[in-house]
Write an enzyme that holds these catalytic residues in place. Sequence first.
Site, PDB file in Angstrom:
ATOM      1  N   GLU A   1     -33.300  34.511  44.010  1.00 45.92           N
ATOM      2  CA  GLU A   1     -33.034  33.649  45.082  1.00 45.92           C
ATOM      3  C   GLU A   1     -32.716  34.633  46.424  1.00 45.92           C
ATOM      4  OE1 GLU A   1     -30.440  29.964  44.151  1.00 45.92           O
ATOM      5  OE2 GLU A   1     -29.426  31.571  43.350  1.00 45.92           O
TER       6      GLU A   1
ATOM      7  N   LYS B   1     -37.402  19.642  38.015  1.00 47.09           N
ATOM      8  CA  LYS B   1     -38.567  20.120  38.665  1.00 47.09           C
ATOM      9  C   LYS B   1     -39.796  19.947  37.837  1.00 47.09           C
ATOM     10  CE  LYS B   1     -35.629  23.843  40.098  1.00 47.09           C
ATOM     11  NZ  LYS B   1     -35.403  23.587  41.813  1.00 47.09           N
TER      12      LYS B   1
ATOM     13  N   ARG C   1     -12.351   9.261  48.725  1.00 45.03           N
ATOM     14  CA  ARG C   1     -11.063   9.056  49.486  1.00 45.03           C
ATOM     15  C   ARG C   1     -11.461   8.414  50.858  1.00 45.03           C
ATOM     16  NH1 ARG C   1      -6.687  12.527  46.978  1.00 45.03           N
ATOM     17  NH2 ARG C   1      -5.424  11.426  48.532  1.00 45.03           N
TER      18      ARG C   1
ATOM     19  N   HIS D   1     -30.311  20.169  37.182  1.00 48.11           N
ATOM     20  CA  HIS D   1     -31.346  19.799  37.987  1.00 48.11           C
ATOM     21  C   HIS D   1     -32.670  20.505  37.928  1.00 48.11           C
ATOM     22  CE1 HIS D   1     -29.931  23.310  40.517  1.00 48.11           C
ATOM     23  NE2 HIS D   1     -31.278  22.996  41.081  1.00 48.11           N
TER      24      HIS D   1
ATOM     25  N   ASP E   1     -23.138  30.809  36.549  1.00 52.93           N
ATOM     26  CA  ASP E   1     -23.674  29.707  37.311  1.00 52.93           C
ATOM     27  C   ASP E   1     -25.099  29.362  37.155  1.00 52.93           C
ATOM     28  OD1 ASP E   1     -23.977  28.150  39.751  1.00 52.93           O
ATOM     29  OD2 ASP E   1     -24.737  29.789  40.937  1.00 52.93           O
TER      30      ASP E   1
ATOM     31  N   LYS F   1     -23.451  19.439  37.020  1.00 52.10           N
ATOM     32  CA  LYS F   1     -22.979  20.707  36.418  1.00 52.10           C
ATOM     33  C   LYS F   1     -21.911  21.164  37.457  1.00 52.10           C
ATOM     34  CE  LYS F   1     -25.178  25.264  37.054  1.00 52.10           C
ATOM     35  NZ  LYS F   1     -24.844  25.766  38.521  1.00 52.10           N
TER      36      LYS F   1
ATOM     37  N   LYS G   1     -28.730  36.641  43.753  1.00 54.83           N
ATOM     38  CA  LYS G   1     -28.822  36.110  44.895  1.00 54.83           C
ATOM     39  C   LYS G   1     -29.014  37.049  45.984  1.00 54.83           C
ATOM     40  CE  LYS G   1     -25.749  32.098  44.171  1.00 54.83           C
ATOM     41  NZ  LYS G   1     -26.923  31.076  44.106  1.00 54.83           N
TER      42      LYS G   1
ATOM     43  N   HIS H   1     -29.642  26.509  33.716  1.00 53.01           N
ATOM     44  CA  HIS H   1     -30.924  26.746  34.308  1.00 53.01           C
ATOM     45  C   HIS H   1     -31.805  27.641  33.580  1.00 53.01           C
ATOM     46  CE1 HIS H   1     -29.153  24.416  37.131  1.00 53.01           C
ATOM     47  NE2 HIS H   1     -28.862  25.360  38.051  1.00 53.01           N
TER      48      HIS H   1
HETATM   49  C1  BG6 Z   1     -27.275  25.441  41.416  1.00 58.03           C
HETATM   50  C2  BG6 Z   1     -26.514  26.789  41.297  1.00 58.03           C
HETATM   51  O1  BG6 Z   1     -26.810  24.932  40.111  1.00 58.03           O
HETATM   52  O2  BG6 Z   1     -28.689  26.019  41.330  1.00 58.03           O
HETATM   53  C3  BG6 Z   1     -26.755  27.655  42.600  1.00 58.03           C
HETATM   54  O3  BG6 Z   1     -25.073  26.391  41.411  1.00 58.03           O
HETATM   55  C4  BG6 Z   1     -28.390  27.885  42.904  1.00 58.03           C
HETATM   56  O4  BG6 Z   1     -25.952  28.784  42.989  1.00 58.03           O
HETATM   57  C5  BG6 Z   1     -29.025  26.722  42.655  1.00 58.03           C
HETATM   58  O5  BG6 Z   1     -28.628  28.300  44.059  1.00 58.03           O
HETATM   59  C6  BG6 Z   1     -30.613  27.025  42.683  1.00 58.03           C
HETATM   60  O6  BG6 Z   1     -31.310  25.850  42.385  1.00 58.03           O
HETATM   61  P1  BG6 Z   1     -32.629  25.565  43.315  1.00 58.03           P
HETATM   62  O7  BG6 Z   1     -33.017  24.111  42.829  1.00 58.03           O
HETATM   63  O8  BG6 Z   1     -32.247  25.788  44.658  1.00 58.03           O
HETATM   64  O9  BG6 Z   1     -33.504  26.653  42.596  1.00 58.03           O
END
Ligand code: BG6
Length: 521
Positions: free
Chosen positions: A246, A212, A63, A208, A265, A178, A370, A270
């Site tokens: 994390e 890696k 936008r 993603h 999440d 995602k 987290k 993942h």
């Molecule tokens: C994302 C989540 O898909 O992956 C996040 O939404 C998370 O909450 C992240 O922090 C972790 O990815 P990476 O590559 O930082 O380990």
Amino acid sequence: MAAVNNGSERDIARRRGATAPPCTMVIFGSSGDLTKRLLMPALYNLAKAGLLAKQFALIGVDRAEQSTDAFRDYLAEGVRRFVSDTAMGGTTEPFDAEAWEFIAARMYHLSGDLLDNKTYSELGKLLETTAKEHNTNGNVLFYLAVGSRLFGPIVDHLGAAGLANEEGGGWRRAIIEKPFGSDLASARALNAQILKTLDESQIYRMDHFLGKETVQNIMVLRFANGIFEPLWSRDHIDHVQISVAETVGVEHRAAFYEATGALRDMVPNHVFQLLSLTAMEPPNSFAADAVRTEKTKVLGAIIPFEEDDVRRNVVRGQYAAGSVVGHPVRAYREEEGVNPQSNTETYVALRLGIDNWRWAGVPFYLRTGKSLTRRSTEIAIQFKNVPFALFRDTGVDTLNPNVLALQIQPNEGISLQFGAKHPGTEIQLGAVRMDFRYSDYFRTAPSTGYETLVYDCMVGDAMLFNRADGVEAGWEIVQPILDLWQRAKDVPLPFYPAGSVGPDAAEELLWRSGRQWRPIA
Ligand code: BG6
């Protein structure tokens, strides 16, 4: 809907490493954070490595009312910042103006509402222009870097405007970010919606973690080395631990995270990627479907959670105030945008079983959270204990199990723990470790992790992307947990101090069977 013939899987494999085919890449959500922080630096790295075709063009759509020049300047800043940010995967190498210019010279911006037909008719015209001016052969990669509520509508609009159609000869592919659905029903509905317009072969569902290097290396470790595979089963393995710890908290994502939580999440996507690569049967080839079929099969063999299992084998938690790597952290409930009575979990640990010939009886313990003590993603394979009889009359009172640990991030490597004799006249054992660090052997190219995934989509290799059944299999496993948490008000949500290893209840999950989590290190 007929899919363009990409050549055989073997052709695709042979094309890898060469310059990607001509194409226009269309980024929906081009002024967003993902584009600036990850996609543009990834394209820059690809350009720098000579992997983008000269016949490449980039169209940003959103936008924002901005000229193509303003758009270029905005993204250039993100790329410059990335290049020098070593914490983000950048390097200390100087900014490569030539690589940036390569992209900048091929960049367009289209302002428009993503829910308006007009945007798509204008996009259609712009795609004709880029096809002519840059000889892209009509190939188009649509990247949906937008909020998940827009995935379905954007694909519908592409279909209505005829932009997803491959009959003109060029390929049309869509990378969908995602989160793919927020539960089983919504994931199924989204698959059904996008499959009305696109053939499965045109859809690249992103996770993603698969970008890696060390995640991809799980397959190489298992299948390119003769020593591991014979041991990789219930005959030798006591249990497996997968940890994704994390240090970051909710950051500025409260609106998303409040409705999502740690389970949705991280786990069906993942964490299950790590689990399925660790536990799957060897595929016949690296062909996308061969690998994805094995991954889905192993998810399908996970023993479904009944209500009792959820109560017994799943632990959730939420971070309270504390200190993470020396910095004070507010409680989750005090974070900006978070409901002060929020019941959203920021931590989840679970025990599950895989009921197949390889894994029956071997518990898999998974945890992610987290604001924990350290950032660390690790898969640890703990082998069975050996008989103790031989050591009964020595000074040794316990034998430590062998552990093969795959460190995915941040200090990528593999370590093997085993017992060794202390020097001296007595029989005393020490647990020692053989460590392999990627950085000691390989010089890694600067990477955001998105380079491989964008490149793979351009060459038509979907191995590192999710297939519809794989996504649904992941949601199917966690759905009973989501249901119970929603239905039952008596499921505990213990607090853990920010900077700790998580709630005590997660420790109990292992203590019960005489096991314990590895330190988060
Ligand atoms: C994302 C989540 O898909 O992956 C996040 O939404 C998370 O909450 C992240 O922090 C972790 O990815 P990476 O590559 O930082 O380990």
